[in-house]
Motif scaffolding. Structure first.
Motif, PDB file in Angstrom:
ATOM      1  N   GLU A 260     -75.923  18.915 110.065  1.00  0.00           N
ATOM      2  CA  GLU A 260     -75.027  19.128 111.211  1.00  0.00           C
ATOM      3  C   GLU A 260     -75.545  20.264 112.089  1.00  0.00           C
ATOM      4  O   GLU A 260     -75.476  20.185 113.325  1.00  0.00           O
ATOM      5  N   ALA A 261     -76.085  21.315 111.464  1.00  0.00           N
ATOM      6  CA  ALA A 261     -76.650  22.428 112.232  1.00  0.00           C
ATOM      7  C   ALA A 261     -77.853  21.945 113.029  1.00  0.00           C
ATOM      8  O   ALA A 261     -78.023  22.314 114.200  1.00  0.00           O
ATOM      9  N   GLU A 262     -78.701  21.100 112.421  1.00  0.00           N
ATOM     10  CA  GLU A 262     -79.851  20.541 113.128  1.00  0.00           C
ATOM     11  C   GLU A 262     -79.389  19.674 114.295  1.00  0.00           C
ATOM     12  O   GLU A 262     -79.946  19.746 115.383  1.00  0.00           O
ATOM     13  N   LYS A 263     -78.372  18.853 114.033  1.00  0.00           N
ATOM     14  CA  LYS A 263     -77.822  18.023 115.112  1.00  0.00           C
ATOM     15  C   LYS A 263     -77.281  18.904 116.220  1.00  0.00           C
ATOM     16  O   LYS A 263     -77.474  18.634 117.407  1.00  0.00           O
ATOM     17  N   TRP A 264     -76.577  19.964 115.827  1.00  0.00           N
ATOM     18  CA  TRP A 264     -76.019  20.893 116.813  1.00  0.00           C
ATOM     19  C   TRP A 264     -77.131  21.523 117.646  1.00  0.00           C
ATOM     20  O   TRP A 264     -77.028  21.611 118.866  1.00  0.00           O
TER      21      TRP A 264
END
Length: 168
Positions: free
Chosen positions: A62-66
């Protein structure tokens, strides 16, 4: 996101969240009693640990997507600003072109008016020239007739004089 997690993962996640809330609840209480300990079996601990790892992986994803979305948003903002500048430049060019066209249109109208004026002057000059030519031609015709009339009159007088001298 929740559909992708299995039931055991969801249960472990729920257990982890509920366990993480307990210290916060007990911290706010004004008891000074001994700390509470939670006992669990090794399999429960391993499941909890596995669920925590999976949750950590999900958080990383999710952090990478963010980060990706944030970078994409920045890029889109830059693109939007560039497009905005291009639109403003295009609008300026359109305004300049419009002014140039208006000036050209004004000059064209003046040229047309001048052309119309010259056309009228030409027509008037042509009419005056034709009228003058007709008048001159008429004068020439009248002069020729007068010359011919005088020549005929002089000839008749000469013949009359010869006839009178011969008869008399």
């Amino acid at each position: 996101m929740w559909k992708a997690l299995s039931r055991s993962t969801a249960a472990g996640l729920l257990l982890l969240v509920s366990l993480s809330v307990l210290p916060a609840i007990s911290y706010g209480a004004e008891t000074t009693g001994p700390e509470q300990t939670v006992t669990m079996t090794m399999t429960e601990y391993m499941k909890l640990r596995q669920n925590a790892r999976q949750l950590s992986k999900v958080q990383q994803q999710e952090a990478e997507k963010w980060n990706l979305l944030s970078a994409s948003q920045k890029q889109q903002a830059e693109t939007l600003n560039q497009q905005r500048e291009e639109i403003e430049n295009s609008q300026k060019e359109i305004a300049e072109t419009r002014q140039s066209l208006e000036r050209a249109n004004s000059l064209l109208k003046k040229a047309n008016e001048s052309l119309e004026s010259q056309k009228k002057s030409y027509q008037k000059l042509t009419e005056e020239t034709e009228s003058e030519l007709r008048r001159k031609n008429h004068e020439i015709v009248v002069a020729k007739r007068q010359r011919d009339a005088w020549a005929i009159g002089a000839g008749l007088i000469g013949i009359f004089g010869i006839v009178r001298a011969a008869s008399g």
